[in-house]
Design a protein around this motif. Structure first.
Motif, PDB file in Angstrom:
ATOM      1  N   GLU A  76      -1.206 -14.012   7.966  1.00  0.00           N
ATOM      2  CA  GLU A  76      -1.327 -13.301   9.135  1.00  0.00           C
ATOM      3  C   GLU A  76      -0.238 -11.979   8.237  1.00  0.00           C
ATOM      4  O   GLU A  76       0.342 -13.019   7.363  1.00  0.00           O
ATOM      5  N   GLY A  77      -0.358 -11.167   8.523  1.00  0.00           N
ATOM      6  CA  GLY A  77       1.536 -10.112   8.101  1.00  0.00           C
ATOM      7  C   GLY A  77       0.798  -9.392   6.637  1.00  0.00           C
ATOM      8  O   GLY A  77       1.331  -8.266   6.819  1.00  0.00           O
ATOM      9  N   SER A  81      -5.251 -10.945   7.439  1.00  0.00           N
ATOM     10  CA  SER A  81      -5.876 -12.420   8.044  1.00  0.00           C
ATOM     11  C   SER A  81      -6.364 -12.955   8.014  1.00  0.00           C
ATOM     12  O   SER A  81      -8.149 -12.793   8.118  1.00  0.00           O
ATOM     13  N   VAL A  82      -6.322 -14.441   7.776  1.00  0.00           N
ATOM     14  CA  VAL A  82      -7.975 -15.281   7.804  1.00  0.00           C
ATOM     15  C   VAL A  82      -6.666 -16.088   9.579  1.00  0.00           C
ATOM     16  O   VAL A  82      -5.916 -16.938   9.611  1.00  0.00           O
ATOM     17  N   ILE A  83      -7.785 -16.613   9.750  1.00  0.00           N
ATOM     18  CA  ILE A  83      -7.547 -17.307  11.717  1.00  0.00           C
ATOM     19  C   ILE A  83      -8.574 -18.848  11.912  1.00  0.00           C
ATOM     20  O   ILE A  83      -9.972 -18.180  11.508  1.00  0.00           O
ATOM     21  N   ALA A  89     -15.597 -30.944  22.772  1.00  0.00           N
ATOM     22  CA  ALA A  89     -15.762 -30.789  23.794  1.00  0.00           C
ATOM     23  C   ALA A  89     -14.275 -31.817  24.773  1.00  0.00           C
ATOM     24  O   ALA A  89     -14.005 -32.616  24.228  1.00  0.00           O
ATOM     25  N   VAL A  90     -14.437 -31.614  25.970  1.00  0.00           N
ATOM     26  CA  VAL A  90     -13.129 -32.254  26.729  1.00  0.00           C
ATOM     27  C   VAL A  90     -13.010 -33.644  26.799  1.00  0.00           C
ATOM     28  O   VAL A  90     -14.302 -34.614  26.728  1.00  0.00           O
ATOM     29  N   ASN A  91     -12.422 -34.220  26.551  1.00  0.00           N
ATOM     30  CA  ASN A  91     -12.153 -35.208  26.223  1.00  0.00           C
ATOM     31  C   ASN A  91     -12.492 -36.606  25.100  1.00  0.00           C
ATOM     32  O   ASN A  91     -12.770 -37.655  25.582  1.00  0.00           O
ATOM     33  N   GLU A  92     -12.754 -35.665  24.467  1.00  0.00           N
ATOM     34  CA  GLU A  92     -13.173 -36.010  23.041  1.00  0.00           C
ATOM     35  C   GLU A  92     -12.772 -35.840  21.714  1.00  0.00           C
ATOM     36  O   GLU A  92     -12.020 -34.970  21.914  1.00  0.00           O
ATOM     37  N   GLU A  93     -12.257 -37.046  21.023  1.00  0.00           N
ATOM     38  CA  GLU A  93     -11.511 -36.400  20.011  1.00  0.00           C
ATOM     39  C   GLU A  93     -11.942 -35.815  19.151  1.00  0.00           C
ATOM     40  O   GLU A  93     -11.561 -35.200  18.044  1.00  0.00           O
ATOM     41  N   ALA A  94     -13.555 -36.296  18.225  1.00  0.00           N
ATOM     42  CA  ALA A  94     -14.259 -35.726  17.267  1.00  0.00           C
ATOM     43  C   ALA A  94     -14.776 -33.924  17.674  1.00  0.00           C
ATOM     44  O   ALA A  94     -15.248 -33.709  18.876  1.00  0.00           O
ATOM     45  N   PRO A  95     -13.804 -33.309  16.374  1.00  0.00           N
ATOM     46  CA  PRO A  95     -14.749 -31.905  17.535  1.00  0.00           C
ATOM     47  C   PRO A  95     -15.943 -31.266  16.898  1.00  0.00           C
ATOM     48  O   PRO A  95     -17.134 -32.415  15.944  1.00  0.00           O
ATOM     49  N   CYS A  96     -16.732 -30.475  17.098  1.00  0.00           N
ATOM     50  CA  CYS A  96     -18.116 -30.444  17.677  1.00  0.00           C
ATOM     51  C   CYS A  96     -18.757 -28.565  16.300  1.00  0.00           C
ATOM     52  O   CYS A  96     -19.244 -29.081  15.986  1.00  0.00           O
ATOM     53  N   ALA A  97     -17.294 -28.227  16.049  1.00  0.00           N
ATOM     54  CA  ALA A  97     -17.849 -26.976  15.096  1.00  0.00           C
ATOM     55  C   ALA A  97     -16.282 -26.644  14.947  1.00  0.00           C
ATOM     56  O   ALA A  97     -15.256 -26.576  15.750  1.00  0.00           O
ATOM     57  N   THR A  98     -16.077 -25.947  14.010  1.00  0.00           N
ATOM     58  CA  THR A  98     -15.029 -24.933  13.095  1.00  0.00           C
ATOM     59  C   THR A  98     -15.282 -23.298  12.937  1.00  0.00           C
ATOM     60  O   THR A  98     -16.343 -23.769  12.678  1.00  0.00           O
ATOM     61  N   VAL A  99     -14.660 -22.601  12.923  1.00  0.00           N
ATOM     62  CA  VAL A  99     -15.092 -21.455  12.627  1.00  0.00           C
ATOM     63  C   VAL A  99     -13.749 -20.650  11.307  1.00  0.00           C
ATOM     64  O   VAL A  99     -12.329 -21.417  11.856  1.00  0.00           O
ATOM     65  N   ARG A 100     -13.989 -19.768  10.420  1.00  0.00           N
ATOM     66  CA  ARG A 100     -12.523 -19.380  10.033  1.00  0.00           C
ATOM     67  C   ARG A 100     -13.325 -18.066   9.945  1.00  0.00           C
ATOM     68  O   ARG A 100     -13.826 -17.898   9.599  1.00  0.00           O
ATOM     69  N   VAL A 101     -11.383 -17.479  10.838  1.00  0.00           N
ATOM     70  CA  VAL A 101     -12.296 -15.473  10.396  1.00  0.00           C
ATOM     71  C   VAL A 101     -11.756 -14.768   9.773  1.00  0.00           C
ATOM     72  O   VAL A 101     -10.173 -15.242  10.043  1.00  0.00           O
ATOM     73  N   THR A 102     -12.361 -13.814   8.889  1.00  0.00           N
ATOM     74  CA  THR A 102     -11.334 -12.798   8.250  1.00  0.00           C
ATOM     75  C   THR A 102     -10.909 -11.909   8.401  1.00  0.00           C
ATOM     76  O   THR A 102     -12.142 -10.821   9.204  1.00  0.00           O
ATOM     77  N   LEU A 103     -10.402 -10.715   9.124  1.00  0.00           N
ATOM     78  CA  LEU A 103      -9.853  -9.953   9.785  1.00  0.00           C
ATOM     79  C   LEU A 103      -9.111  -8.966   8.824  1.00  0.00           C
ATOM     80  O   LEU A 103      -8.064  -9.070   7.868  1.00  0.00           O
ATOM     81  N   SER A 104      -9.290  -7.837   9.134  1.00  0.00           N
ATOM     82  CA  SER A 104      -8.939  -6.351   8.131  1.00  0.00           C
ATOM     83  C   SER A 104      -8.476  -5.414   8.543  1.00  0.00           C
ATOM     84  O   SER A 104      -9.416  -4.428   9.566  1.00  0.00           O
TER      85      SER A 104
END
Length: 259
Positions: A76-77, A81-83, A89-104
């Motif tokens: 960022e800055g 920016s890339v976020i 799921a709550v109480n689960e260690e393995a993630p279900c999904a992820t995104v990478r968003v580009t903003l301008s």
């Protein structure tokens, strides 16, 4: 009614019935929309600019349960920016999904001789309604939107916000997730989940309608495929969508006719 309701704990969410997929768990497009909407809701305060692209990865099925998310700033800055935003799921260690968003931050430039293309405004409401029911027979993500079938373009209008203060890109992701299914080479022969989803916008959509002009290609010899499409609003093109497709035999216990 929002598709996801916030919990009392920050970055915790309760999915409504409208977030469901056609089988078990949540629809990938709903999950990608939530993760992107969280970033868009913070964009103005953080001076990130406008969300112009999202890449989502669906790592495993997301259950109909309380969910938690975690944002991470990649960059960022500057003008861009890339976020990242990841969901568990709550109480689960393995993630279900992820995104990478580009903003301008949008900034006009002059290009001599360049003119925007102008097309006649589309009127999706003149087209026939398209209704699709889930295999489980309960409410699901498709019930959160109105769908109309054109000759080469499918039109969708989201009737429920993803979350409060959801931005334009997150509202595009849900309908865009249907792209590969709209133009399958064959219907009701295999399951064809998409493990990822990428949407890129060069213009913010006007109005509530999103059009998709799709293409899908399958290669049964490898069990793989690809879906892509041109994204439109009623005034013309706004961006592109693409995804990988994995071809999977239907479970023997599931009736093909239900799909």
């Amino acid at each position: 009614m929002t598709i996801f309701e916030p919990s009392k704990t920050p970055h915790h969410w309760h999915p409504s019935a409208l977030a469901a997929g056609p089988f078990a768990g949540l629809q990938g497009g709903a999950v990608a929309s939530l993760l992107t909407a969280e970033i868009e809701a913070l964009a103005a305060a953080r001076n990130w600019g406008t969300a112009i692209a999202t890449s989502a990865w669906f790592l495993r099925p997301t259950p109909m349960a309380e969910l938690r998310t975690q944002l991470s700033v990649v960059s960022e800055g500057g003008r861009v920016s890339v976020i990242d935003n990841t969901l568990w799921a709550v109480n689960e260690e393995a993630p279900c999904a992820t995104v990478r968003v580009t903003l301008s931050r949008e900034r006009a430039v002059e290009i001599p001789g360049f003119t925007d293309s102008v097309s006649e405004a589309a009127d999706p409401e003149r087209l026939p309604l398209r209704t699709v029911k889930a295999a489980h027979g309960r409410p699901w993500f498709m019930d959160a939107m109105e769908a109309r079938a054109g000759e080469d373009t499918a039109w969708f209008r989201l009737n429920h916000p993803v979350i409060d203060r959801a931005g334009p890109l997150s509202c595009v992701l849900g309908p865009a997730d249907w792209t590969h299914g709209i133009s399958r080479p064959f219907q009701n022969v295999v399951a064809d989940p998409n493990p990822n989803l990428t949407v890129q916008l060069f213009r913010q959509p006007l109005g509530g309608w999103l059009g998709i002009r799709p293409q899908t290609r399958w290669r049964p010899a490898t069990g793989l495929g690809v879906g892509s499409g041109i994204l439109l609003d009623v005034r013309g093109e706004i961006g592109r969508v693409s995804m990988s497709v994995v071809l999977v035999p239907f479970p023997k216990t599931v009736s093909v006719a239900a799909h």
